[in-house]
Write an enzyme that holds these catalytic residues in place. Structure first.
Site, PDB file in Angstrom:
ATOM      1  N   ASP A   8       0.872  -1.169   0.000  1.00  0.00           N
ATOM      2  CA  ASP A   8       0.000   0.000   0.000  1.00  0.00           C
ATOM      3  C   ASP A   8       0.921   1.234   0.000  1.00  0.00           C
ATOM      4  O   ASP A   8       2.111   1.115   0.294  1.00  0.00           O
ATOM      5  CB  ASP A   8      -0.909  -0.034   1.233  1.00  0.00           C
ATOM      6  CG  ASP A   8      -1.763   1.209   1.359  1.00  0.00           C
ATOM      7  OD1 ASP A   8      -2.374   1.611   0.356  1.00  0.00           O
ATOM      8  OD2 ASP A   8      -1.809   1.787   2.478  1.00  0.00           O
ATOM      9  N   LEU A   9       0.389   2.389  -0.339  1.00  0.00           N
ATOM     10  CA  LEU A   9       1.230   3.601  -0.400  1.00  0.00           C
ATOM     11  C   LEU A   9       1.047   4.515   0.825  1.00  0.00           C
ATOM     12  O   LEU A   9       1.943   4.632   1.670  1.00  0.00           O
ATOM     13  CB  LEU A   9       0.909   4.387  -1.674  1.00  0.00           C
ATOM     14  CG  LEU A   9       1.623   5.733  -1.823  1.00  0.00           C
ATOM     15  CD1 LEU A   9       3.128   5.543  -2.018  1.00  0.00           C
ATOM     16  CD2 LEU A   9       1.041   6.528  -2.992  1.00  0.00           C
ATOM     17  N   ASP A  10      -0.153   5.116   0.899  1.00  0.00           N
ATOM     18  CA  ASP A  10      -0.414   6.100   1.961  1.00  0.00           C
ATOM     19  C   ASP A  10      -0.405   5.413   3.331  1.00  0.00           C
ATOM     20  O   ASP A  10      -1.189   4.497   3.576  1.00  0.00           O
ATOM     21  CB  ASP A  10      -1.780   6.771   1.734  1.00  0.00           C
ATOM     22  CG  ASP A  10      -1.821   7.604   0.461  1.00  0.00           C
ATOM     23  OD1 ASP A  10      -0.863   8.345   0.210  1.00  0.00           O
ATOM     24  OD2 ASP A  10      -2.814   7.508  -0.291  1.00  0.00           O
ATOM     25  N   THR A  16       1.329  10.236   4.031  1.00  0.00           N
ATOM     26  CA  THR A  16       0.518  11.259   3.354  1.00  0.00           C
ATOM     27  C   THR A  16      -0.858  11.444   3.989  1.00  0.00           C
ATOM     28  O   THR A  16      -1.566  12.380   3.627  1.00  0.00           O
ATOM     29  CB  THR A  16       0.356  10.888   1.868  1.00  0.00           C
ATOM     30  OG1 THR A  16       0.250   9.469   1.788  1.00  0.00           O
ATOM     31  CG2 THR A  16       1.527  11.354   1.046  1.00  0.00           C
ATOM     32  N   LYS A  44      -8.958   6.380   5.723  1.00  0.00           N
ATOM     33  CA  LYS A  44      -7.786   5.617   5.267  1.00  0.00           C
ATOM     34  C   LYS A  44      -8.198   4.448   4.375  1.00  0.00           C
ATOM     35  O   LYS A  44      -9.067   3.660   4.738  1.00  0.00           O
ATOM     36  CB  LYS A  44      -6.979   5.128   6.472  1.00  0.00           C
ATOM     37  CG  LYS A  44      -6.334   6.288   7.207  1.00  0.00           C
ATOM     38  CD  LYS A  44      -5.433   5.847   8.342  1.00  0.00           C
ATOM     39  CE  LYS A  44      -4.763   7.086   8.957  1.00  0.00           C
ATOM     40  NZ  LYS A  44      -3.985   6.755  10.150  1.00  0.00           N
ATOM     41  N   SER A 113      -2.729   0.576  -4.301  1.00  0.00           N
ATOM     42  CA  SER A 113      -3.225   1.776  -3.604  1.00  0.00           C
ATOM     43  C   SER A 113      -4.552   2.243  -4.191  1.00  0.00           C
ATOM     44  O   SER A 113      -4.824   2.033  -5.372  1.00  0.00           O
ATOM     45  CB  SER A 113      -2.185   2.891  -3.742  1.00  0.00           C
ATOM     46  OG  SER A 113      -2.726   4.133  -3.364  1.00  0.00           O
ATOM     47  N   ALA A 114      -5.349   2.917  -3.372  1.00  0.00           N
ATOM     48  CA  ALA A 114      -6.605   3.513  -3.857  1.00  0.00           C
ATOM     49  C   ALA A 114      -6.376   4.889  -4.480  1.00  0.00           C
ATOM     50  O   ALA A 114      -7.286   5.473  -5.062  1.00  0.00           O
ATOM     51  CB  ALA A 114      -7.599   3.637  -2.704  1.00  0.00           C
ATOM     52  N   LYS A 144     -11.132  -1.400  -1.699  1.00  0.00           N
ATOM     53  CA  LYS A 144     -10.840  -2.239  -0.552  1.00  0.00           C
ATOM     54  C   LYS A 144     -12.032  -2.121   0.427  1.00  0.00           C
ATOM     55  O   LYS A 144     -12.530  -1.017   0.594  1.00  0.00           O
ATOM     56  CB  LYS A 144      -9.554  -1.752   0.157  1.00  0.00           C
ATOM     57  CG  LYS A 144      -8.305  -1.775  -0.739  1.00  0.00           C
ATOM     58  CD  LYS A 144      -7.149  -1.033  -0.063  1.00  0.00           C
ATOM     59  CE  LYS A 144      -5.953  -0.922  -1.022  1.00  0.00           C
ATOM     60  NZ  LYS A 144      -4.820  -0.153  -0.482  1.00  0.00           N
ATOM     61  N   GLU A 168      -0.060  -3.275   4.693  1.00  0.00           N
ATOM     62  CA  GLU A 168      -1.219  -2.366   4.768  1.00  0.00           C
ATOM     63  C   GLU A 168      -1.311  -1.660   6.115  1.00  0.00           C
ATOM     64  O   GLU A 168      -0.990  -2.235   7.145  1.00  0.00           O
ATOM     65  CB  GLU A 168      -2.511  -3.173   4.573  1.00  0.00           C
ATOM     66  CG  GLU A 168      -3.126  -3.072   3.201  1.00  0.00           C
ATOM     67  CD  GLU A 168      -3.684  -1.694   2.866  1.00  0.00           C
ATOM     68  OE1 GLU A 168      -3.754  -0.825   3.754  1.00  0.00           O
ATOM     69  OE2 GLU A 168      -4.026  -1.476   1.693  1.00  0.00           O
ATOM     70  N   ASP A 169      -1.800  -0.422   6.095  1.00  0.00           N
ATOM     71  CA  ASP A 169      -2.033   0.314   7.349  1.00  0.00           C
ATOM     72  C   ASP A 169      -3.519   0.530   7.621  1.00  0.00           C
ATOM     73  O   ASP A 169      -3.870   1.101   8.654  1.00  0.00           O
ATOM     74  CB  ASP A 169      -1.348   1.681   7.313  1.00  0.00           C
ATOM     75  CG  ASP A 169      -2.057   2.636   6.368  1.00  0.00           C
ATOM     76  OD1 ASP A 169      -2.362   2.223   5.222  1.00  0.00           O
ATOM     77  OD2 ASP A 169      -2.330   3.773   6.761  1.00  0.00           O
TER      78      ASP A 169
HETATM   79  C1  BG6 Z   1      -5.775   6.056  -0.087  1.00  0.00           C
HETATM   80  C2  BG6 Z   1      -5.846   6.902   1.157  1.00  0.00           C
HETATM   81  O1  BG6 Z   1      -4.495   5.503  -0.208  1.00  0.00           O
HETATM   82  O2  BG6 Z   1      -6.057   6.840  -1.247  1.00  0.00           O
HETATM   83  C3  BG6 Z   1      -7.207   7.586   1.238  1.00  0.00           C
HETATM   84  O3  BG6 Z   1      -5.651   6.089   2.303  1.00  0.00           O
HETATM   85  C4  BG6 Z   1      -7.456   8.386  -0.043  1.00  0.00           C
HETATM   86  O4  BG6 Z   1      -7.254   8.409   2.365  1.00  0.00           O
HETATM   87  C5  BG6 Z   1      -7.340   7.469  -1.258  1.00  0.00           C
HETATM   88  O5  BG6 Z   1      -8.734   8.983  -0.009  1.00  0.00           O
HETATM   89  C6  BG6 Z   1      -7.537   8.209  -2.586  1.00  0.00           C
HETATM   90  O6  BG6 Z   1      -6.467   9.093  -2.761  1.00  0.00           O
HETATM   91  P1  BG6 Z   1      -6.383  10.216  -3.897  1.00  0.00           P
HETATM   92  O7  BG6 Z   1      -4.925  10.614  -3.863  1.00  0.00           O
HETATM   93  O8  BG6 Z   1      -6.764   9.583  -5.193  1.00  0.00           O
HETATM   94  O9  BG6 Z   1      -7.309  11.306  -3.509  1.00  0.00           O
HETATM   95 MG    MG Z   2      -2.903   3.179   3.453  1.00  0.00          MG
END
Ligand code: BG6
Ligand code: MG
Length: 216
Positions: A8-10, A16, A44, A113-114, A144, A168-169
């Site tokens: 996962d990224l964030d 972030t 998240k 990542s989302a 997810k 994952e967090d």
């Molecule tokens: C996820 C974050 O990785 O990405 C969420 O945990 C965030 O908080 C989602 O809403 C979408 O991110 P973005 O950058 O497309 O707005």
């Molecule tokens: Mg995350």
């Protein structure tokens, strides 16, 4: 044994979540209500659109489609202003050590990542070259805890789900990994991520020995 890793990224590679929070908080305040760090936990792993829906619920705000779209753009522009200032100093502790260890063992890695900003963030912090494939908010349709994001990653890396580890967090992210039939590793608070198969506070707790055993 394990043949591939999906990150996962964030909240896993970079912190972030704090920038997402500041951008959502600014919008909430403009609309006349508060948005707390505790409420931010619900955001998240959740898509941008879904986050705005939850935010408007919190503030009891109804929006026209046009307002909704405007606020989505505004939040992302504010978020991107923070991203623009990011550099490698914002990579979370020991993430490069783990990436280098796995790369040294020729283990393929993907991002799961989302976020639609995933590529830009990885480029900003200089980690893009570690990943053979990015699965992100631009190529995933089911959020997810649906396993789609990680199943696409495994497929692109050419390994079976059972041979993948996911870092994952987010609770929804751990559930997505479990739903995919992968080994889930929670990064963060063990009491929140109790559904994970392994738990670590952060990557400083993940030894090369532990990684070596997973891939042996
Ligand atoms: C996820 C974050 O990785 O990405 C969420 O945990 C965030 O908080 C989602 O809403 C979408 O991110 P973005 O950058 O497309 O707005
Ligand atoms: Mg995350």
């Amino acid at each position: 044994g394990i043949k591939a890793f999906i990150f996962d990224l964030d909240g896993v590679i970079v912190d972030t979540a704090k920038y997402h929070y500041l951008a959502w908080k600014k919008l909430a305040n403009e609309l006349g209500f508060e948005f707390t760090l505790e409420q931010n936990e619900l955001f998240k792993g959740v898509s941008r659109k879904r986050c705005l829906e939850i935010l408007l619920d919190i503030g009891n705000v109804t929006a026209t489609q046009e307002q909704f779209d405007t606020w989505m753009v505004e939040k992302n522009e504010d978020y991107l202003a923070y991203i623009d200032e990011m550099d490698s100093s914002e990579i979370l502790p020991d993430v490069p050590r783990v990436l280098n260890y796995l790369k040294g063992k020729n283990i393929p890695m993907a991002l799961g990542s989302a976020s639609k900003n995933a590529r830009a963030i990885l480029e900003k912090v200089g980690l893009i070259s570690y990943f053979e494939y990015l699965v992100d908010g631009t190529n995933v349709t089911k959020a997810k805890p649906d396993p789609e994001v990680f199943l696409i990653g495994a497929n692109k890396l050419g390994v079976s789900p059972e041979a993948c580890v996911v870092f994952e967090d987010a609770v929804a992210g751990i559930q997505a990994a479990n739903n995919a039939g992968m080994t889930s590793i929670g990064i963060g608070d063990e009491s929140i991520l109790s559904e994970a198969q392994y738990n670590f506070k952060d990557f400083t707790e993940i030894s090369n020995d532990f990684l070596g055993q997973l891939i042996s």
